[in-house]
Design an enzyme around this catalytic site. Structure first.
Site, PDB file in Angstrom:
ATOM      1  N   CYS A  64       3.501  -6.469   8.621  1.00 57.65           N
ATOM      2  CA  CYS A  64       4.496  -5.966   9.583  1.00 57.65           C
ATOM      3  C   CYS A  64       4.636  -6.989  10.710  1.00 57.65           C
ATOM      4  O   CYS A  64       3.639  -7.520  11.202  1.00 57.65           O
ATOM      5  CB  CYS A  64       4.039  -4.629  10.156  1.00 57.65           C
ATOM      6  SG  CYS A  64       5.256  -3.880  11.272  1.00 57.65           S
ATOM      7  N   CYS A 121      -2.171  -0.343  15.871  1.00 55.71           N
ATOM      8  CA  CYS A 121      -1.958  -0.265  14.414  1.00 55.71           C
ATOM      9  C   CYS A 121      -2.594  -1.460  13.719  1.00 55.71           C
ATOM     10  O   CYS A 121      -2.353  -2.615  14.079  1.00 55.71           O
ATOM     11  CB  CYS A 121      -0.467  -0.228  14.109  1.00 55.71           C
ATOM     12  SG  CYS A 121      -0.106  -0.139  12.347  1.00 55.71           S
ATOM     13  N   CYS A 174       2.330  -3.622  17.394  1.00 53.18           N
ATOM     14  CA  CYS A 174       1.801  -2.423  18.054  1.00 53.18           C
ATOM     15  C   CYS A 174       0.279  -2.567  18.133  1.00 53.18           C
ATOM     16  O   CYS A 174      -0.374  -2.830  17.120  1.00 53.18           O
ATOM     17  CB  CYS A 174       2.191  -1.175  17.281  1.00 53.18           C
ATOM     18  SG  CYS A 174       3.979  -1.038  17.030  1.00 53.18           S
ATOM     19  N   GLU A 207       0.821  -1.209   0.000  1.00 52.72           N
ATOM     20  CA  GLU A 207       0.000   0.000   0.000  1.00 52.72           C
ATOM     21  C   GLU A 207       0.850   1.251   0.000  1.00 52.72           C
ATOM     22  O   GLU A 207       1.885   1.316   0.662  1.00 52.72           O
ATOM     23  CB  GLU A 207      -0.918   0.002   1.226  1.00 52.72           C
ATOM     24  CG  GLU A 207      -2.123  -0.874   0.988  1.00 52.72           C
ATOM     25  CD  GLU A 207      -2.949  -1.078   2.240  1.00 52.72           C
ATOM     26  OE1 GLU A 207      -3.924  -0.344   2.414  1.00 52.72           O
ATOM     27  OE2 GLU A 207      -2.596  -1.960   3.025  1.00 52.72           O
ATOM     28  N   CYS A 223      -2.249   6.966   9.008  1.00 58.76           N
ATOM     29  CA  CYS A 223      -1.263   6.180   9.774  1.00 58.76           C
ATOM     30  C   CYS A 223      -1.960   5.046  10.506  1.00 58.76           C
ATOM     31  O   CYS A 223      -2.951   5.263  11.198  1.00 58.76           O
ATOM     32  CB  CYS A 223      -0.598   7.025  10.848  1.00 58.76           C
ATOM     33  SG  CYS A 223       0.368   8.375  10.258  1.00 58.76           S
ATOM     34  N   CYS A 244       3.655   8.429   0.948  1.00 56.54           N
ATOM     35  CA  CYS A 244       3.957   7.546   2.069  1.00 56.54           C
ATOM     36  C   CYS A 244       4.071   6.123   1.513  1.00 56.54           C
ATOM     37  O   CYS A 244       3.114   5.598   0.955  1.00 56.54           O
ATOM     38  CB  CYS A 244       2.831   7.650   3.094  1.00 56.54           C
ATOM     39  SG  CYS A 244       3.045   6.516   4.467  1.00 56.54           S
TER      40      CYS A 244
HETATM   41  N1  SAH Z   1       6.961   0.832  11.733  1.00 57.84           N
HETATM   42  C1  SAH Z   1       7.272   2.217  11.600  1.00 57.84           C
HETATM   43  C2  SAH Z   1       6.576   2.940  10.457  1.00 57.84           C
HETATM   44  C3  SAH Z   1       5.081   2.716  10.282  1.00 57.84           C
HETATM   45  S1  SAH Z   1       3.970   3.467  11.383  1.00 57.84           S
HETATM   46  C4  SAH Z   1       7.034   2.936  12.925  1.00 57.84           C
HETATM   47  O1  SAH Z   1       6.500   2.330  13.821  1.00 57.84           O
HETATM   48  O2  SAH Z   1       7.430   4.087  13.057  1.00 57.84           O
HETATM   49  C5  SAH Z   1       3.996   5.174  11.101  1.00 57.84           C
HETATM   50  C6  SAH Z   1       3.431   5.976  12.271  1.00 57.84           C
HETATM   51  O3  SAH Z   1       2.024   5.754  12.432  1.00 57.84           O
HETATM   52  C7  SAH Z   1       4.053   5.586  13.606  1.00 57.84           C
HETATM   53  O4  SAH Z   1       4.481   6.733  14.283  1.00 57.84           O
HETATM   54  C8  SAH Z   1       2.910   4.929  14.367  1.00 57.84           C
HETATM   55  O5  SAH Z   1       3.048   5.135  15.735  1.00 57.84           O
HETATM   56  C9  SAH Z   1       1.724   5.646  13.793  1.00 57.84           C
HETATM   57  N2  SAH Z   1       0.483   4.883  13.937  1.00 57.84           N
HETATM   58  C10 SAH Z   1       0.310   3.552  13.874  1.00 57.84           C
HETATM   59  N3  SAH Z   1      -0.974   3.229  14.028  1.00 57.84           N
HETATM   60  C11 SAH Z   1      -1.643   4.383  14.171  1.00 57.84           C
HETATM   61  C12 SAH Z   1      -3.006   4.710  14.322  1.00 57.84           C
HETATM   62  N4  SAH Z   1      -3.937   3.765  14.334  1.00 57.84           N
HETATM   63  N5  SAH Z   1      -3.331   6.005  14.428  1.00 57.84           N
HETATM   64  C13 SAH Z   1      -2.393   6.981  14.367  1.00 57.84           C
HETATM   65  N6  SAH Z   1      -1.102   6.728  14.196  1.00 57.84           N
HETATM   66  C14 SAH Z   1      -0.719   5.447  14.106  1.00 57.84           C
END
Ligand code: SAH
Length: 370
Positions: free
Chosen positions: A112, A119, A116, A92, A343, A105
């Site tokens: 992944c 996410c 987290c 994506e 994000c 992006c």
């Molecule tokens: N794995 C990497 C890059 C992908 S996530 C990382 O963790 O940085 C990119 C950003 O989106 C990260 O800062 C993460 O904390 C944020 N993120 C993930 N899930 C989210 C959500 N549901 N809402 C808002 N931000 C989110």
């Protein structure tokens, strides 16, 4: 088996490949410009290359490996592309139009491996690492869709490695893609236009600090204490905050004048957004003498994630507490939430409004082939 994807080769590698076909170096330069400067995704379109050579190239290699499956347009102009690799894994990419310049992006992995809890991508698990060519082609596809094939981009393009995946768990392919994209004879997107976000892969933060021509760094924090971060971002059990922030101190030492460095903090209603947590976060960063700015990202909700975004008032108060303790903090406006492009929402899903939170407008869905 997948044939060699030429968009993933450096100019030197392409020259070697073309030499192996008995062709001179200038043909490699033409092909490189065709792939990256003109953003052509087939050899047939490279009409400046002789037909016989194009036929030879097609036998042994390919100009394109990603297939665009669907495209979603957000009411705010954001576009999400759902693509498939040759072996059928989802990829994506999100195009975010902005006033001064556009941001793309990109994803570094299909799925992944990190878990987290806030996410959606985490729910896919790791499907596989993307190749350098697959990373580069995402940008080619997004630019072609936004501006047209071969059309010069009207303003600069920023790239953020914040799509699906953990870029620092696919470091070599990522850095190779960044080197290919900076070529003046190609896409010419230089590393200082690129920001890579990590959940905290400490050894790679230290390694990035030693690379001279490198992208900017963003580090996802999400919590001011190990206790909470262990829960929200299990990677913290491997590299706890003290180690992560020590690596950030090293990285800070290597910053050039004017270079940015960012922490991202997703704001989860009632979980990590209290006044006390803002004070803890400010104290933590001040204790480590980190002068990075903090981007506060209101959580982008998606079923079945068990969180809601903090209210805007809460986010503002949190920001003010950070600022009052000398930390520069900004609130990031969510983009593309209605099409699951924001994000943490990338999970190869159809942007069926039933899957989004009800107060966002339904998305327009289009299928197309570029
Ligand atoms: N794995 C990497 C890059 C992908 S996530 C990382 O963790 O940085 C990119 C950003 O989106 C990260 O800062 C993460 O904390 C944020 N993120 C993930 N899930 C989210 C959500 N549901 N809402 C808002 N931000 C989110």
């Amino acid at each position: 088996m997948q044939s060699l994807h030429l968009a993933g080769l450096s100019p030197a590698e392409l020259t070697e490949f073309v030499a192996g076909l008995g062709e001179p170096a200038y043909r490699a330069r033409q092909i490189f410009a065709g792939l990256h400067h003109r953003r052509l995704r087939s050899f047939a379109a490279m009409t400046d290359v002789p037909k016989e050579l194009r036929a030879k190239l097609s036998k042994q290699s390919t100009a394109s490996t990603l297939a665009l499956e669907s495209r979603y347009l957000s009411s705010d102009g954001t576009r999400r592309y759902l693509m498939k690799t040759h072996d059928n894994f989802p990829v994506e990419t999100v195009f975010i139009p902005e006033e001064r310049r556009d941001t793309i992006c990109f994803s570094s992995q299909s799925g992944c491996p990190l878990q987290c809890t806030f996410c959606l991508t985490a729910q896919l698990g790791l499907l596989r690492n993307l190749t350098a060519g697959e990373i580069v082609e995402q940008i080619i596809i997004a630019l072609n869709d936004a501006y047209g094939v071969s059309v010069k981009t009207p303003r600069g393009t920023n790239l953020v490695g914040m799509g699906a995946g953990e870029p620092f768990l696919n470091f070599e392919a990522l850095m190779k893609a960044i080197r290919i994209m900076k070529e003046p004879e190609g896409l010419h997107i230089v590393p200082r236009r690129v920001t890579v976000s990590t959940a905290g892969v400490v050894p790679r933060i230290c390694e990035l600090a030693t690379i001279p021509d490198r992208p900017h760094l963003a580090v996802s924090l999400a919590a001011p204490t190990d206790e909470l971060r262990n829960e929200l971002m299990p990677i913290n059990r491997k590299w706890p905050l003290s180690e992560l922030l020590r690596a950030c101190e090293d990285f800070q030492e290597s910053l050039k004048p004017g270079e940015r460095f960012t922490f991202e903090y997703v704001m989860l209603d009632g979980r990590n957004d209290a006044d006390e947590q803002a004070r803890q976060l400010a104290n933590l960063l001040n204790r480590h003498e980190l002068r990075a700015k903090v981007n506060l990202i209101p959580h982008n909700p998606a079923e079945p994630l068990p969180y809601q975004p903090s209210s805007m008032e809460r986010v503002q108060t949190f920001r003010e507490i950070l600022e009052s303790k000398g930390i520069r903090a900004f609130v990031r406006q969510p983009r593309g939430r209605d099409i699951l492009a924001a994000c943490g929402q990338l999970a190869a899903r159809d942007a069926n409004p039933a899957q989004t939170v009800s107060d966002f407008a339904p998305a327009k869905v289009e299928s197309l082939a570029i």
